[in-house]
Design an enzyme around this catalytic site. Structure first.
Site, PDB file in Angstrom:
ATOM      1  N   GLY A  18       0.860  -1.440   0.163  1.00  0.00           N
ATOM      2  CA  GLY A  18       0.084  -0.320   0.228  1.00  0.00           C
ATOM      3  C   GLY A  18       0.804   1.104  -0.363  1.00  0.00           C
ATOM      4  O   GLY A  18       2.104   1.896  -0.796  1.00  0.00           O
ATOM      5  N   TYR A 155     -11.595   3.412  14.630  1.00  0.00           N
ATOM      6  CA  TYR A 155      -9.709   3.344  13.824  1.00  0.00           C
ATOM      7  C   TYR A 155      -9.744   4.993  13.678  1.00  0.00           C
ATOM      8  O   TYR A 155      -8.564   5.327  14.042  1.00  0.00           O
ATOM      9  CB  TYR A 155      -9.879   2.521  12.667  1.00  0.00           C
ATOM     10  CG  TYR A 155      -9.384   3.461  11.479  1.00  0.00           C
ATOM     11  CD1 TYR A 155      -8.105   2.851  11.304  1.00  0.00           C
ATOM     12  CD2 TYR A 155      -9.622   3.857  10.236  1.00  0.00           C
ATOM     13  CE1 TYR A 155      -7.154   3.204  10.354  1.00  0.00           C
ATOM     14  CE2 TYR A 155      -8.572   4.476   9.218  1.00  0.00           C
ATOM     15  CZ  TYR A 155      -7.688   4.255   9.416  1.00  0.00           C
ATOM     16  OH  TYR A 155      -7.326   4.746   8.338  1.00  0.00           O
TER      17      TYR A 155
HETATM   18  N1  LIG Z   1      -5.668   3.572   2.185  1.00  0.00           N
HETATM   19  C1  LIG Z   1      -5.874   4.329   2.803  1.00  0.00           C
HETATM   20  O1  LIG Z   1      -6.939   5.230   2.017  1.00  0.00           O
HETATM   21  C2  LIG Z   1      -5.892   5.189   4.025  1.00  0.00           C
HETATM   22  C3  LIG Z   1      -6.190   6.276   4.315  1.00  0.00           C
HETATM   23  C4  LIG Z   1      -6.001   7.054   5.451  1.00  0.00           C
HETATM   24  C5  LIG Z   1      -4.771   6.627   6.416  1.00  0.00           C
HETATM   25  N2  LIG Z   1      -4.166   4.826   5.946  1.00  0.00           N
HETATM   26  C6  LIG Z   1      -3.359   5.269   6.850  1.00  0.00           C
HETATM   27  O2  LIG Z   1      -2.141   4.571   6.242  1.00  0.00           O
HETATM   28  C7  LIG Z   1      -1.182   3.406   6.912  1.00  0.00           C
HETATM   29  C8  LIG Z   1      -0.690   2.418   5.841  1.00  0.00           C
HETATM   30  O3  LIG Z   1      -2.298   2.043   4.858  1.00  0.00           O
HETATM   31  P1  LIG Z   1      -2.384   0.970   4.126  1.00  0.00           P
HETATM   32  O4  LIG Z   1      -3.783   1.270   3.451  1.00  0.00           O
HETATM   33  O5  LIG Z   1      -1.172   1.159   2.625  1.00  0.00           O
HETATM   34  O6  LIG Z   1      -2.654  -0.335   4.069  1.00  0.00           O
HETATM   35  P2  LIG Z   1      -1.989  -1.739   3.672  1.00  0.00           P
HETATM   36  O7  LIG Z   1      -1.765  -2.014   2.797  1.00  0.00           O
HETATM   37  O8  LIG Z   1      -2.780  -2.640   4.814  1.00  0.00           O
HETATM   38  O9  LIG Z   1      -0.829  -1.513   4.326  1.00  0.00           O
HETATM   39  C9  LIG Z   1      -0.517  -1.620   5.928  1.00  0.00           C
HETATM   40  C10 LIG Z   1       1.165  -2.029   6.519  1.00  0.00           C
HETATM   41  O10 LIG Z   1       1.600  -2.254   7.589  1.00  0.00           O
HETATM   42  C11 LIG Z   1       1.915  -3.055   7.878  1.00  0.00           C
HETATM   43  N3  LIG Z   1       1.179  -3.710   9.384  1.00  0.00           N
HETATM   44  C12 LIG Z   1       0.144  -3.325   9.219  1.00  0.00           C
HETATM   45  N4  LIG Z   1      -0.375  -4.396  11.083  1.00  0.00           N
HETATM   46  C13 LIG Z   1       1.531  -4.040  11.941  1.00  0.00           C
HETATM   47  C14 LIG Z   1       1.688  -4.400  12.653  1.00  0.00           C
HETATM   48  N5  LIG Z   1       1.538  -4.924  14.030  1.00  0.00           N
HETATM   49  N6  LIG Z   1       3.655  -4.415  12.841  1.00  0.00           N
HETATM   50  C15 LIG Z   1       4.024  -4.592  11.799  1.00  0.00           C
HETATM   51  N7  LIG Z   1       3.388  -3.761  10.687  1.00  0.00           N
HETATM   52  C16 LIG Z   1       2.418  -3.076  10.554  1.00  0.00           C
HETATM   53  C17 LIG Z   1       1.299  -3.836   7.109  1.00  0.00           C
HETATM   54  O11 LIG Z   1       3.039  -4.885   6.913  1.00  0.00           O
HETATM   55  P3  LIG Z   1       2.672  -6.513   7.036  1.00  0.00           P
HETATM   56  O12 LIG Z   1       0.690  -7.292   7.400  1.00  0.00           O
HETATM   57  O13 LIG Z   1       3.301  -7.532   6.309  1.00  0.00           O
HETATM   58  O14 LIG Z   1       3.072  -6.945   8.290  1.00  0.00           O
HETATM   59  C18 LIG Z   1       1.468  -2.907   5.462  1.00  0.00           C
HETATM   60  O15 LIG Z   1       2.795  -3.007   5.246  1.00  0.00           O
HETATM   61  C19 LIG Z   1      -2.099   3.451   7.645  1.00  0.00           C
HETATM   62  O16 LIG Z   1      -1.985   3.089   9.059  1.00  0.00           O
HETATM   63  C20 LIG Z   1      -3.478   3.169   7.673  1.00  0.00           C
HETATM   64  O17 LIG Z   1      -4.181   4.230   8.901  1.00  0.00           O
HETATM   65  C21 LIG Z   1      -4.470   4.889   5.572  1.00  0.00           C
END
Ligand SMILES: NC(=O)c1ccc[n+]([C@@H]2O[C@H](COP(=O)([O-])OP(=O)(O)OC[C@H]3O[C@@H](n4cnc5c(N)ncnc54)[C@H](OP(=O)(O)O)[C@@H]3O)[C@@H](O)[C@H]2O)c1
Length: 266
Positions: A18, A155
């Site tokens: 992501g 969240y």
């Molecule tokens: N996508 C959106 O629209 C959006 C909007 C606002 C904010 N965000 C924030 O942006 C960040 C990334 O989101 P994303 O959408 O890219 O999510 P994603 O595709 O699910 O990726 C999440 C990442 O976090 C890692 N992770 C999750 N739990 C973990 C843990 N306990 N320890 C270590 N690593 C962990 C995962 O790695 P593994 O699974 O390999 O451990 C993965 O690399 C998040 O914090 C989310 O809250 C996202």
């Protein structure tokens, strides 16, 4: 603008997928040596390999940031080849739950993953940045911090905590050469977002294909000035700016990258 990051070492937490993967790739393209982090070895290696194949420098650090030991292991691995200059606290997760279904245990766990994990990495890595009088901490927050929905309250609240702690850290780092800022994404198209929206789309009458579903989903869930979801690369660009010397005078700020989803002047 040349966002030169050569000679800097950056840890991007949660860069195995992501937004984190996009951030890691852009910082590497700007010259930084990147530490790719996640819990899944295969995914972490894949991103690190892609960066090296594109001519960048990447190593890996595996570990769960929800325990003190796991975070210490990640910090040790990340600093094995030298100190970290740039920490991007991005790792996080959410479950799409209602108020009724989000149990107190779910609230605590989500807070630990999304907030305390980042605090652990700050406490491990920022003291050495202070000693070297240069550093960047970028926290990935989110629009739901400012404009929460009725769903997944556990969240939404963690995003608000991230914004708050990043500003507190900026005040703590006064005069040190280390900055702390927030990049606040709107709804960005990553695998989970697309899966969720495609899953609920047909039943809500939004259509059957992604091309049909996207504009309707945007209008219903995340109305914004561009009529689409954001792209991970658009978040990465804001992070890269904050990591560069161009952003030296930016402290405790939030850069919203959300297509105008948040309808506020401030
Ligand atoms: N996508 C959106 O629209 C959006 C909007 C606002 C904010 N965000 C924030 O942006 C960040 C990334 O989101 P994303 O959408 O890219 O999510 P994603 O595709 O699910 O990726 C999440 C990442 O976090 C890692 N992770 C999750 N739990 C973990 C843990 N306990 N320890 C270590 N690593 C962990 C995962 O790695 P593994 O699974 O390999 O451990 C993965 O690399 C998040 O914090 C989310 O809250 C996202």
């Amino acid at each position: 603008m040349n966002l030169e990051l050569s000679g800097k070492r950056a840890l991007v937490t949660g860069s195995s997928a992501g937004l984190g993967a996009a951030i890691a790739k852009l910082l590497a393209a700007k010259g930084a040596e990147i530490v790719i982090h996640g819990r899944n070895e295969g995914r972490v290696d894949e991103i690190a390999e892609a960066i090296r194949a594109a001519g960048g420098a990447a190593t890996t650090a595996l570990g769960d940031l929800t325990t003190d030991e796991g975070a210490a292991d990640v910090a040790r691995a990340a600093t094995a080849d030298g100190p970290i200059d740039i920490l991007v606290n991005n790792a996080g997760f959410y479950r799409h739950l209602s108020w009724a279904d989000a149990t107190p245990a779910e609230w605590s766990h989500t807070y630990n993953v999304n907030v305390v994990s980042g605090v652990r990495m700050i406490q491990h890595l920022v003291p050495a940045m202070r000693e070297r009088c240069w550093g960047r901490v970028v926290t990935v927050g989110g629009g739901l911090a400012l404009q929460p929905m009725n769903t997944h309250p556990q969240y939404n609240a963690t995003l608000a905590a991230r914004h708050n702690l990043a500003v507190s850290l900026a005040r703590e780092l006064k005069g040190t050469g280390v900055t702390s800022n927030v990049v606040s994404p709107g709804a960005i198209l990553v695998e989970a977002t697309k899966e969720f929206v495609t899953g609920i789309g047909p039943a809500r009458g939004w259509g059957d294909t992604w091309e049909e579903i996207q504009p309707n989903a945007v209008e219903a869930l995340i109305p914004n000035d561009h009529g689409r979801f954001g792209r991970p690369e658009e978040i990465a660009a804001a992070v890269a700016y904050l990591c560069s010397d161009y952003a030296e005078y930016v402290s405790g700020a939030t850069i919203r990258v959300d297509g105008g989803l948040i309808r506020s002047a401030f």
